[in-house]
Design a protein around this motif. Structure first.
Motif, PDB file in Angstrom:
ATOM      1  N   HIS A 140       9.628  91.476  58.124  1.00 32.13           N
ATOM      2  CA  HIS A 140      10.996  91.947  58.346  1.00 32.13           C
ATOM      3  C   HIS A 140      11.847  91.716  57.102  1.00 32.13           C
ATOM      4  N   VAL A 141      12.515  92.758  56.656  1.00 34.68           N
ATOM      5  CA  VAL A 141      13.472  92.626  55.563  1.00 34.68           C
ATOM      6  C   VAL A 141      14.799  93.234  55.993  1.00 34.68           C
ATOM      7  N   ASN A 142      15.863  92.818  55.353  1.00 38.46           N
ATOM      8  CA  ASN A 142      17.133  93.498  55.561  1.00 38.46           C
ATOM      9  C   ASN A 142      17.785  93.762  54.220  1.00 38.46           C
ATOM     10  N   LEU A 143      18.889  94.445  54.263  1.00 40.24           N
ATOM     11  CA  LEU A 143      19.563  94.892  53.051  1.00 40.24           C
ATOM     12  C   LEU A 143      21.006  94.412  53.077  1.00 40.24           C
ATOM     13  N   VAL A 144      21.433  93.811  51.989  1.00 40.01           N
ATOM     14  CA  VAL A 144      22.804  93.305  51.888  1.00 40.01           C
ATOM     15  C   VAL A 144      23.564  94.162  50.893  1.00 40.01           C
ATOM     16  N   LEU A 145      24.698  94.719  51.324  1.00 37.86           N
ATOM     17  CA  LEU A 145      25.581  95.497  50.450  1.00 37.86           C
ATOM     18  C   LEU A 145      26.764  94.626  50.054  1.00 37.86           C
TER      19      LEU A 145
ATOM     20  N   ALA B  92      19.230 102.106  50.201  1.00 40.09           N
ATOM     21  CA  ALA B  92      19.378 101.549  48.859  1.00 40.09           C
ATOM     22  C   ALA B  92      19.637 102.653  47.835  1.00 40.09           C
ATOM     23  N   ALA B  93      18.977 103.797  48.000  1.00 36.58           N
ATOM     24  CA  ALA B  93      19.168 104.902  47.065  1.00 36.58           C
ATOM     25  C   ALA B  93      20.611 105.409  47.101  1.00 36.58           C
ATOM     26  N   PHE B  94      21.155 105.572  48.301  1.00 37.41           N
ATOM     27  CA  PHE B  94      22.561 105.976  48.424  1.00 37.41           C
ATOM     28  C   PHE B  94      23.483 104.923  47.819  1.00 37.41           C
TER      29      PHE B  94
END
Length: 398
Positions: free
Chosen positions: A159-164, A126-128
């Motif tokens: 559980h989590v995920n990240l959406v770009l 997320a930081a990037f």
């Protein structure tokens, strides 16, 4: 599109005894209990380390240098910021990131160490993405919790995920109804697409980070530090029930039973069927002499979840101590079936096979224990046992 990258935050729930997963919220109380009724700063010494999340997403100079490197720039030019970032972090292997669950790190710490648990990898990614201007969405994935233990503390992981998303211009938004998205998840694509999700706010991620730090400190017997981290988790997000549970467990460890009861009850006001909190509250009520209420809570728990986490495992360990290896093998096998990524279950199933003279299956389970281990310490232990097995060594204690 689903990229296989781990995004599961460790230590989402904390228990004093080996029972029960986090339940769903049946009723939510809009107004949180005033903090001064939940916190007891005078009962704890000042923290031995800075407590907070001001630098959680801060990029280090080395991270900025990497973003300006020719290799990374080439990926962004050829694939776009969205796909280029994922390729750089998880597909090209340039950073050589490895999973290691013993500590939750900030973005900069994860980059420097080259290792991190799942929440650390979420934060670093997320930081990037933020630095590149790539919009991000955190999601909670509705899967069963994963359980592990350290001493008499039991930890449940959600559980989590990240959406770009693509960073569209105003002109592009006018003619494109939805953004192309890229979901980063450790679950196989087929499995990831079948689970329901709901969005999380960044403050949820921050609260998870602080709760992890509290749980890790408590596992190391640093009770004072644990308190301040848990306090900040609750303060950061008053609706994050896991933070309440951790705070109450810390009070219990310190002997502040009245405070622990107050915090557990505050959590149950928000999530009346949170089984983790219910399980921790029941023995506390009994210790406080509220026997009837404790028994009522236990009866309710038995209906909601008759076979909680570690149910078969603990019985298997009892059978091992009695030398009843066939019984133990069957019980361990049941835990492995419902929690196939718990390295400890595989290890003891392997030991049970070994005790019964089945070297081949013992080797298979010890190899699975090694493959699913999440810390350097456990990996070393399982490697040593595998070496003993290969060498024909047989020891009577483990």
């Amino acid at each position: 599109m689903t990229i296989l990258a781990t995004l599961t935050p460790k230590l989402a729930a904390l228990l004093l005894a080996p029972l029960l997963l986090t339940g769903c919220a049946a009723v939510r109380v809009p107004a949180p209990m005033p903090a001064n009724e939940l916190f007891s700063d005078a009962a704890f010494k000042p923290p031995s380390e800075p407590v907070g999340a001001a630098d959680l997403f801060t990029l280090s100079p080395a991270m900025r240098d990497y973003l300006r490197s020719p290799a990374f720039a080439s990926l962004v030019r050829s694939q776009g910021a969205q796909h280029g970032l994922v390729s750089a972090l998880y597909q090209k292997g340039e950073l050589k990131l490895e999973y290691e669950s013993s500590k939750t790190r900030t973005a900069a710490e994860t980059y420097e160490a080259g290792v991190g648990n799942c929440l650390s990898l979420v934060v670093m990614t997320a930081a990037f993405a933020r630095e590149l201007g790539v919009p991000i969405t955190y999601q909670n994935v509705m899967v069963d919790h994963t359980w592990s233990r350290t001493g008499n503390l039991y930890f449940g992981s959600s559980h989590v995920n990240l959406v770009l998303s693509e960073n569209l211009t105003d002109f592009m938004r006018t003619y494109q109804k939805s953004r192309a998205t890229l979901t980063i998840d450790f679950l196989p694509p087929k499995d990831a697409e079948s689970y329901h999700t709901y969005p999380l706010e960044e403050r949820d991620i921050v609260a998870m980070y602080m709760n992890n730090r509290a749980a890790e400190a408590l596992a190391q017997e640093r009770v004072n530090d644990a308190y301040w981290w848990a306090r900040e988790a609750v303060k950061q997000n008053p609706n994050f029930i896991t933070g309440y549970n951790t705070l109450a467990v810390i009070y219990r460890r310190r002997g502040e039973n009245a405070l622990a009861e107050r915090v557990f009850r505050a959590a149950l006001e928000r999530e009346p069927e949170n089984t983790v909190v219910m399980h921790n509250l029941a023995p506390l009520l009994a210790a406080l002499g509220k026997t009837a209420e404790a028994e009522q809570l236990k009866a309710r728990l038995a209906v909601i979840e008759p076979y909680p986490p570690f149910y078969y495992f603990n019985r298997g360990m009892t059978a091992m101590e009695k030398g009843e290896y066939e019984t133990a093998r069957g019980l361990f096998a049941k835990e492995v079936k419902r929690a196939p990524f718990n390295h400890e279950f595989h290890f003891w199933l392997g030991i049970a096979h070994w005790r019964l003279g089945d070297g081949r299956r013992a080797h298979e389970e010890l190899k699975l224990a090694l493959d699913t281990s999440t810390t350097a310490t456990s990996s070393e232990r399982y490697s040593a046992k595998l070496s003993q097995l290969k060498g024909g060594a047989r020891k009577r204690t483990y």
